[in-house]
Design a protein around this motif. Structure first.
Motif, PDB file in Angstrom:
ATOM      1  N   SER A   1      40.414  39.736  27.726  1.00 16.41           N
ATOM      2  CA  SER A   1      40.093  40.058  29.118  1.00 16.41           C
ATOM      3  C   SER A   1      39.621  38.804  29.823  1.00 16.41           C
ATOM      4  N   THR A   2      40.041  38.649  31.051  1.00 17.56           N
ATOM      5  CA  THR A   2      39.455  37.616  31.892  1.00 17.56           C
ATOM      6  C   THR A   2      38.955  38.296  33.157  1.00 17.56           C
ATOM      7  N   ALA A   3      38.044  37.636  33.849  1.00 20.12           N
ATOM      8  CA  ALA A   3      37.548  38.184  35.111  1.00 20.12           C
ATOM      9  C   ALA A   3      37.208  37.018  36.028  1.00 20.12           C
ATOM     10  N   THR A   4      37.415  37.229  37.304  1.00 19.57           N
ATOM     11  CA  THR A   4      37.102  36.213  38.298  1.00 19.57           C
ATOM     12  C   THR A   4      36.302  36.869  39.408  1.00 19.57           C
ATOM     13  N   ILE A   5      35.272  36.195  39.827  1.00 22.70           N
ATOM     14  CA  ILE A   5      34.525  36.678  40.986  1.00 22.70           C
ATOM     15  C   ILE A   5      34.621  35.625  42.081  1.00 22.70           C
ATOM     16  N   ARG A   6      35.012  36.039  43.254  1.00 19.41           N
ATOM     17  CA  ARG A   6      35.054  35.143  44.398  1.00 19.41           C
ATOM     18  C   ARG A   6      34.137  35.709  45.462  1.00 19.41           C
ATOM     19  N   LEU A   7      33.160  34.898  45.863  1.00 22.56           N
ATOM     20  CA  LEU A   7      32.240  35.356  46.909  1.00 22.56           C
ATOM     21  C   LEU A   7      32.880  35.099  48.267  1.00 22.56           C
ATOM     22  N   SER A   8      32.713  36.056  49.160  1.00 21.07           N
ATOM     23  CA  SER A   8      33.226  35.820  50.505  1.00 21.07           C
ATOM     24  C   SER A   8      32.382  34.705  51.134  1.00 21.07           C
ATOM     25  N   GLU A   9      32.943  34.010  52.097  1.00 12.60           N
ATOM     26  CA  GLU A   9      32.298  32.793  52.615  1.00 12.60           C
ATOM     27  C   GLU A   9      30.929  33.052  53.238  1.00 12.60           C
ATOM     28  N   ASP A  10      30.699  34.270  53.721  1.00 14.54           N
ATOM     29  CA  ASP A  10      29.373  34.547  54.284  1.00 14.54           C
ATOM     30  C   ASP A  10      28.462  35.168  53.230  1.00 14.54           C
ATOM     31  N   GLY A  11      28.994  35.380  52.038  1.00 14.00           N
ATOM     32  CA  GLY A  11      28.163  35.938  50.975  1.00 14.00           C
ATOM     33  C   GLY A  11      28.026  37.444  51.043  1.00 14.00           C
ATOM     34  N   GLY A  12      28.693  38.051  51.994  1.00 13.94           N
ATOM     35  CA  GLY A  12      28.522  39.497  52.166  1.00 13.94           C
ATOM     36  C   GLY A  12      29.304  40.328  51.173  1.00 13.94           C
ATOM     37  N   ALA A  13      30.293  39.726  50.533  1.00  6.62           N
ATOM     38  CA  ALA A  13      31.095  40.509  49.598  1.00  6.62           C
ATOM     39  C   ALA A  13      31.288  39.768  48.299  1.00  6.62           C
ATOM     40  N   VAL A  14      31.205  40.531  47.229  1.00  7.32           N
ATOM     41  CA  VAL A  14      31.467  39.995  45.906  1.00  7.32           C
ATOM     42  C   VAL A  14      32.810  40.578  45.482  1.00  7.32           C
ATOM     43  N   ASN A  15      33.833  39.733  45.469  1.00  7.55           N
ATOM     44  CA  ASN A  15      35.157  40.217  45.082  1.00  7.55           C
ATOM     45  C   ASN A  15      35.349  40.006  43.592  1.00  7.55           C
ATOM     46  N   LEU A  16      35.511  41.116  42.890  1.00  9.93           N
ATOM     47  CA  LEU A  16      35.747  41.032  41.448  1.00  9.93           C
ATOM     48  C   LEU A  16      37.233  41.244  41.198  1.00  9.93           C
ATOM     49  N   TYR A  17      37.851  40.322  40.498  1.00  8.50           N
ATOM     50  CA  TYR A  17      39.271  40.429  40.163  1.00  8.50           C
ATOM     51  C   TYR A  17      39.424  40.598  38.656  1.00  8.50           C
ATOM     52  N   THR A  18      40.086  41.652  38.268  1.00  8.51           N
ATOM     53  CA  THR A  18      40.336  41.893  36.849  1.00  8.51           C
ATOM     54  C   THR A  18      41.658  42.628  36.715  1.00  8.51           C
ATOM     55  N   ALA A  19      42.332  42.411  35.614  1.00  9.46           N
ATOM     56  CA  ALA A  19      43.575  43.147  35.374  1.00  9.46           C
ATOM     57  C   ALA A  19      43.300  44.417  34.568  1.00  9.46           C
ATOM     58  N   ALA A  20      42.032  44.750  34.382  1.00  8.98           N
ATOM     59  CA  ALA A  20      41.679  45.976  33.650  1.00  8.98           C
ATOM     60  C   ALA A  20      42.244  47.190  34.378  1.00  8.98           C
ATOM     61  N   ALA A  21      42.459  48.263  33.606  1.00  9.60           N
ATOM     62  CA  ALA A  21      43.169  49.414  34.157  1.00  9.60           C
ATOM     63  C   ALA A  21      42.256  50.614  34.354  1.00  9.60           C
ATOM     64  N   GLU A  22      41.967  50.891  35.630  1.00  9.04           N
ATOM     65  CA  GLU A  22      41.279  52.147  35.958  1.00  9.04           C
ATOM     66  C   GLU A  22      42.347  53.246  35.874  1.00  9.04           C
ATOM     67  N   ILE A  23      42.177  54.155  34.930  1.00 10.48           N
ATOM     68  CA  ILE A  23      43.168  55.231  34.784  1.00 10.48           C
ATOM     69  C   ILE A  23      42.496  56.585  34.925  1.00 10.48           C
TER      70      ILE A  23
END
Lengths: 156, 783, 298
Positions: free
Chosen positions: B455-477
């Motif tokens: 598993s890998t995961a990436t978090i990218r913060l929005s430029e104003d810090g208001g959002a934490v974007n979590l990116y994962t290829a995990a499968a919500e089923i």
């Protein structure tokens, strides 16, 4: 030959021409773009396609669209008011009654029509009311609890 | 115990509102302009040579845009285990089960596509049909696959300790046989997909899958498209339970036809096609011999198992290993011998289903252990407690129980169910039964040999810090992984779940092996936690430079920066932030420096803040052949007590009451844990009492519907007394491990043991329908 | 996805218009009521009508009318209406019970009593109860309206005495005599969404609360090509004083009155055994109701 039908869906009037061999599920999904109505089996075994027709929850896969001419229909898209969820939806969300969500629209519609008819159902009555809506994920318990909690909140 | 803000709570799922309102989109809901509809031609015969395929008439039908067979699709073989790649998109020379794919059509609408399918003419030469393992293994039987003349597609022979020697010191030796039936996943959403091959040669496939990663690899390999140009996206998925864990022919066919036509192609299975595709639970034939000392110590187990695999291998190699390796634990067992055979038959292929490989074996053994307890005159709970493993124990096949709350689970269900006041004291026709089980918390190795991160995961913060974007290829089923991973990210970063946007199920978001073997919480959770910690470190580093405070003296919690030595003067930072956001109404105020401000500072000084995390298990025990299957960084376990009423005059079983305790290590979301437990028990109840895929003499599924393949309704399932046990797993993120599959393990045997307690008959064949139980009771009366 | 084949659809405004239409279609037309059975069969391709005729606009087919203890039920009354009707529940609880066990609430909201009869499925839920209650059906069309007893209406799986061009319009359930009780038990695998493995409807009438049996009706379902009477069991009860032994004896006679087959839902031997169990149970309940309730209890 196509037939011209009129019906109300979620408080909006529609007049559309449909071929007789199209089911209500198909017309809701494909013509009206109301994709919350799901098709899980197509033969009335699962309840994923439940919509309310003239006050009664039914399997829309077993209703011809032409048969619904003149009907008043509620789909899952018509349950919430704006961004405010129906109490049943709210308790489903809060109490873990939703997992994969594929049965959820049908469950919510069966549950809301139960509460319309019987505001204080027993656990048994809740289970009976959703017995045509299969759920493979939850084991039903949290769904039943959510409907009962909604009943309590709506009474207030 | 540590105090947490986001995890170990009952926060609502992040996808619940979308699902409650019908906004959630599943694969069959997707559409694109200019889209074509695909349909399959599937074999009507269980075993036949293809002599000729004539697609002329189909191609001529107006509205038909593509017709493909093996000629167009090519002959690349694929499957699940590279050692058994035995599937092809379309059968080139022969069909092996009713439903095997022969051709596909893409047309302007589904009606036309289906009509075109009916116009394809195939000449078949029927071959002998092998519908059960006996006929398939018979001397001289025709080979379903040329490479496997005896139709045994895989076999396993393992021995740990010395079974024969150990048996000599046993006082009680018991041999029992047990058979389950082929079962179906019974998920509500039939598989569906939409493929789009664009002008730049990029392929995007939206599909109802448990693993975007494996689908991406398979599509790339079979169609010869560079993997970098294949993107697989999982929209919401309406349940999987195993059968959606591997690529299917529909996905590849849709991609193929999209590439050939340059138009998007959508395909959807009917419910009957779901049954034909299957890839669900095998039928297992177990023979178990268990040896026990008279003090109740379990000493030795021999397990022989035959699996009816169906036409292809799918997950079957893993299944056959699991059917052996998942016994033993949770009991101390020094000697275990296993012989397993997976046999090809002319039926739809079996694969993985919840409790992969272990469910039938567990049902057989836990029932046998009850019989042994009776022979010992021991209470079944006491007998189990006597043999139970604990944290730190290692099984004879090298599984390390790095945490194991088995004793706690068993005691909890004993006490929670009123076991001691009921066992042996209920009136005739009523009974109570107990059973235990355990399961892996993620397969220790990928399906293909690789050093890949799981598993890998990436978090990218929005430029104003208001959002934490979590990116994962995990499968919500449906199991809740989006929520669990969002909670883990929020907790580790110090923000609220509301601040986290979970983007998942997309091969462009990273690598994740997907939702199978109960791996998302532990494995993807580790990667997400690491990504969040990496993100937090970067934010604090930036802050440290600005405020001249050591990182060690700062933390982030509940959306604000925590200064361990008291708040510094950050008014300059705040003023700057406010200046940058003139006219905004949600400006930070109050005495705490917010995460939003801190994240903004980090952005201004370092650019986009991206945190990364990746996980693969460390060195895991077991060097013997097959050690890869069953080895896991952690093991969940559970115990259940079930009460039943048997109608003595009809054989009908009503499950009145269930008590379940599950050790999930640490509950990230308590509501979700309970939901997984209750759902598992419901599936187990269905498999115990109703579920059986049946075939006619020609190999056609006789009950390919949810009317005649019966999963429980709301009226069949009782409420479950749900007890969460937390053992703090050292190898899990925040101590968490699985709950998704392990919880099904004890259900069937607990029901069977309760039936025995009620009416005194032992059941060696599932499902225990009214008819089957009535016949057993009638047989007993006659004796 | 299952698609429906092409067909025409008409909604005549009156019964005569509908009958004329069906007659013109010469057997290629089918009446569609709730459609819960017909649409499934059409999706599976086992029925292929060229035209469906809906009686939606025809008046008078959707009422339950009671008179002197009897009920006239329009053929398009839904199974839910029957299951939830106080009138049905008080006059004929057996019918209410059989209606409430059909399919699921979703199916019951569409399925009609007429549809459940004319499809003539051997495991249909309402016919056994209706036969036990002595119901008649009104058939109209072909210029000769007629009333026929439901007993004898069915001629085999999927077939009945109804002729092409005829429409079932009404079901008449006659008033039950005093000291009558009944029961319906359906044995299925699950608690809902089930088709019966075996179902039994029984009705007993006593001459007085502690008297002898003057009328006995036992109807077995799913154990023969059509719902059938347990003739010898009924005979054995007549004129007898009720007792558990009597009912046990009748139940074992009933086993010989049916001819079950083995199919996907159950084996023949099990079905015979269950006829025994269910006949015994329904008789016992019927007797208790008959002896305890003054007036028609079934």
């Amino acid at each position: 030959m196509k037939k011209l039908i009129t019906f109300r869906v979620n408080d909006r009037e529609y007049e559309i021409a449909v071929a007789p061999n199209r089911t209500l599920t198909q017309v809701l999904r494909e013509d009206l773009n109301l994709l919350g109505t799901k098709e899980g089996c197509g033969v009335g075994d699962c309840g994923a396609c439940t919509v309310i027709v003239d006050g009664k929850p039914v399997n829309s896969c077993l209703v011809l669209a032409v048969q619904a001419d003149g009907s008043d229909i509620t789909t899952i898209e018509g349950v919430a008011r704006g961004d405010s969820l129906h109490t049943v939806q709210q308790t489903f969300v809060e109490m873990g009654a939703i997992q994969c969500g594929f049965c959820t629209p049908g469950m919510v519609l069966s549950a809301t029509s139960l509460l319309d008819k019987n505001p204080r159902p027993t656990e048994r009555e809740v289970r009976e009311a959703i017995s045509g809506n299969l759920c493979r994920c939850t084991g039903y318990q949290k769904i039943v609890e959510a409907v009962q909690e909604a009943s309590r909140r709506m009474k207030k | 115990m540590k105090a947490y803000n986001v995890i170990n709570t009952r926060l609502p799922r992040v996808d619940a509102k979308a699902k409650a309102t019908g906004d959630a989109r599943y694969a069959a809901d997707l559409a694109m302009p200019n889209m074509l509809y695909g349909a399959f031609l599937q074999s009507p015969f269980a075993h036949a040579k293809i002599l000729n395929i004539d697609t002329t008439a189909a191609k001529k039908l107006p509205g038909v845009r593509d017709v493909v067979t093996a000629k167009e699709a090519g002959l690349v073989k694929y499957g699940v285990s590279p050692a058994r790649y035995d599937e092809q998109v379309f059968c080139p020379d022969k069909v092996r089960y009713v439903g095997d794919e022969v051709a596909a059509v893409a047309a302007d609408d589904l009606e036309t596509a289906m009509e075109a399918v009916s116009l394809i003419k195939v000449d078949y030469e029927e071959l002998p049909v092998l519908l059960d393992i006996e006929s398939a293994m018979k001397e001289g039987a025709i080979a379903i696959h040329d490479d496997f003349p005896g139709n045994i597609g895989a076999e396993v022979h393992q021995e740990f300790g010395n079974f024969e020697e150990a048996l000599k010191e046993c006082d009680i030796v018991r041999t029992d046989r047990f058979v389950n039936k082929r079962q179906d996943g019974g998920f509500l959403e039939p598989q569906a997909c939409l493929a789009h091959y664009d002008l730049n040669g990029n392929l995007t496939l939206w599909t109802s899958t448990q693993s975007v990663h494996y689908v991406q690899r398979s599509v790339s390999m079979v169609l010869g498209i560079p993997i970098g140009k294949v993107r697989v996206i999982k929209p919401y998925v309406g349940g999987g339970f195993g059968p959606k864990a591997a690529v299917n022919a529909m996905e590849i066919a849709a991609c193929l036809m999209s590439r050939r036509t340059g138009r998007p192609v959508k395909m959807v299975f009917s419910r009957e096609q779901v049954f034909l595709h299957s890839r669900a639970r095998h039928q297992f034939f177990h023979e178990l011999t268990t040896g026990v000392k008279k003090d109740g110590t379990i000493v030795a187990l021999k397990n022989t198992c035959y699996l009816d695999g169906g036409a292809y291998s799918s997950f079957g190699i893993a299944t056959i290993y699991y059917a052996g390796s998942l016994l033993g634990a949770p009991y101390k067992l020094p000697n275990m011998k296993y012989d397993g055979y997976r046999v090809y038959t002319n039926k739809p292929t079996c694969g993985a289903q919840r409790g992969h490989g272990g469910v039938a074996a567990r049902a057989a053994w836990e029932q046998q252990l009850d019989s042994i307890a009776a022979e010992l005159n021991m209470d079944p709970v006491e007998f189990r407690l006597k043999n139970i493993m604990k944290t730190g124990d290692v099984t004879c096949n090298d599984f390390n129980m790095s945490s194991l709350g088995m004793k706690e689970c068993l005691e909890a269900v004993r006490d929670g169910s009123g076991w001691s006041t009921k066992k042996g004291k209920l009136p005739a026709g009523k009974g109570i039964g107990v059973a235990c089980g355990f399961f892996v918390s993620g397969a220790g190795y990928p399906i293909y040999r690789s050093e890949t991160f799981h598993s890998t995961a990436t978090i990218r913060l929005s430029e104003d810090g208001g959002a934490v974007n979590l990116y994962t290829a995990a499968a919500e089923i449906g199991q809740g992984s989006d929520t669990i991973l969002g909670q883990i990210a929020a907790e580790a970063l110090g923000v609220s779940l509301d601040d986290v946007k979970v983007h998942s199920g997309d091969t462009d978001f990273g690598v994740d092996l997907g939702a199978y073997s109960s791996r998302q919480t532990l494995m993807s959770g580790h990667a997400v936690k690491a990504a969040a910690e990496d993100t937090k470190r970067q934010v604090l580093e930036a802050l440290s430079e600005k405020l001249n405070i050591s990182i060690a003296d700062m933390d982030i919690a509940k959306g604000v920066v925590v200064f361990k030595n008291g708040n510094p003067d950050f008014s300059q930072l705040r003023t700057a932030y406010i200046k940058e956001h003139r006219g905004w109404e949600d400006l930070p105020s109050g005495g705490e420096l917010t995460f939003r401000e801190a994240a903004r500072i980090a952005f201004l000084t370092r650019g986009v803040i991206i945190g990364n995390g990746a996980y693969k298990p460390g060195e895991l025990g077991g060097k013997y052949k097959g050690a890869a299957v069953g080895t896991s960084p952690a093991y969940g376990c559970s115990a259940q007590v079930v009460e039943v009423t048997v109608d003595m005059e009809t054989g009908k079983v009503t499950v009145d009451d269930m008590t379940d305790a599950h050790d999930c290590g640490f509950a990230i979301n308590r509501t979700n844990v309970e939901g997984q437990m209750q759902g598992s028990l419901s599936m187990g109840l269905g498999e115990a009492l109703f579920e059986e895929v049946r075939f006619d003499e020609k190999g056609r599924v006789a009950n390919p519907s949810l009317g005649e393949y019966r999963i429980p309704t709301a009226l069949d399932m009782p409420n479950v007394r749900t007890i969460i046990v937390e053992s703090d797993e050292p190898n899990g993120p925040f101590g968490a491990k699985e709950v998704g599959e392990g919880a099904i393990m004890p259900t069937i045997p607990a029901i069977l043991n309760a039936i025995h307690d009620a009416v005194g008959v032992r059941i060696d064949e599932l499902p225990i329908t009214s008819e089957r139980l009535y016949a057993l009771m009638k047989g007993k009366r006659r004796k | 996805m299952l698609l429906l084949p092409k067909f025409d659809y008409e909604e005549p405004k009156s019964l005569p218009e509908a009958l004329a239409m069906l007659s013109e279609l010469r057997g290629k037309g089918r009446v569609i009521a709730g459609g819960t059975d017909l649409i499934v069969n059409m999706k599976k391709g086992t029925v292929k009508p060229a035209c469906l005729v809906s009686l939606k606009k025809v008046d008078g087919l959707r009422e339950i009318v009671g008179e002197n203890g009897a009920l006239a039920i329009g053929s398009h009354v839904t199974v839910s209406q029957i299951a939830e009707s106080d009138q049905v529940a008080s006059a004929f609880p057996v019918l209410a019970r059989s209606a409430s066990g059909l399919g699921s609430p979703l199916i019951r909201n569409r399925a009609t009593i007429g549809g459940n009869i004319v499809t003539a499925r051997p495991a249909a839920d309402l016919p056994p109860a209706l036969i036990a209650l002595g119901a008649q059906v009104e058939l109209r069309g072909n210029g000769k309206d007629r009333k026929v007893p439901l007993d004898g209406f069915f001629t085999g799986p999927g077939s009945s005495v109804i002729e092409p061009g005829e429409v079932l319009t009404e079901i008449i359930v006659p008033a039950a005599p005093p000291f009558t009780g009944g029961d319906y038990i359906k044995l299925g695998h699950r608690a809902a969404l089930e088709i019966a493995i075996v179902a039994v409807a029984s009705r007993l009438t006593l001459d007085k609360p502690d008297g002898v049996i003057v009328d006995a009706r036992i109807v077995l379902s799913s154990v023969a090509p059509t719902a059938v009477h347990a003739v010898s069991a009924e005979k054995a009860l007549m004129g007898q004083r009720p007792s558990e032994e009597l009912f046990a004896g009748a139940a074992s006679l009933a086993v010989a009155d049916c001819s079950p087959i083995t199919d996907i839902r159950g084996g023949a031997e099990y079905r015979r055994d269950m006829v025994n169990t269910l006949v015994k149970r329904t008789l016992l309940k019927a007797y208790h109701d008959a002896a305890g309730v003054k007036g028609g209890g079934a």
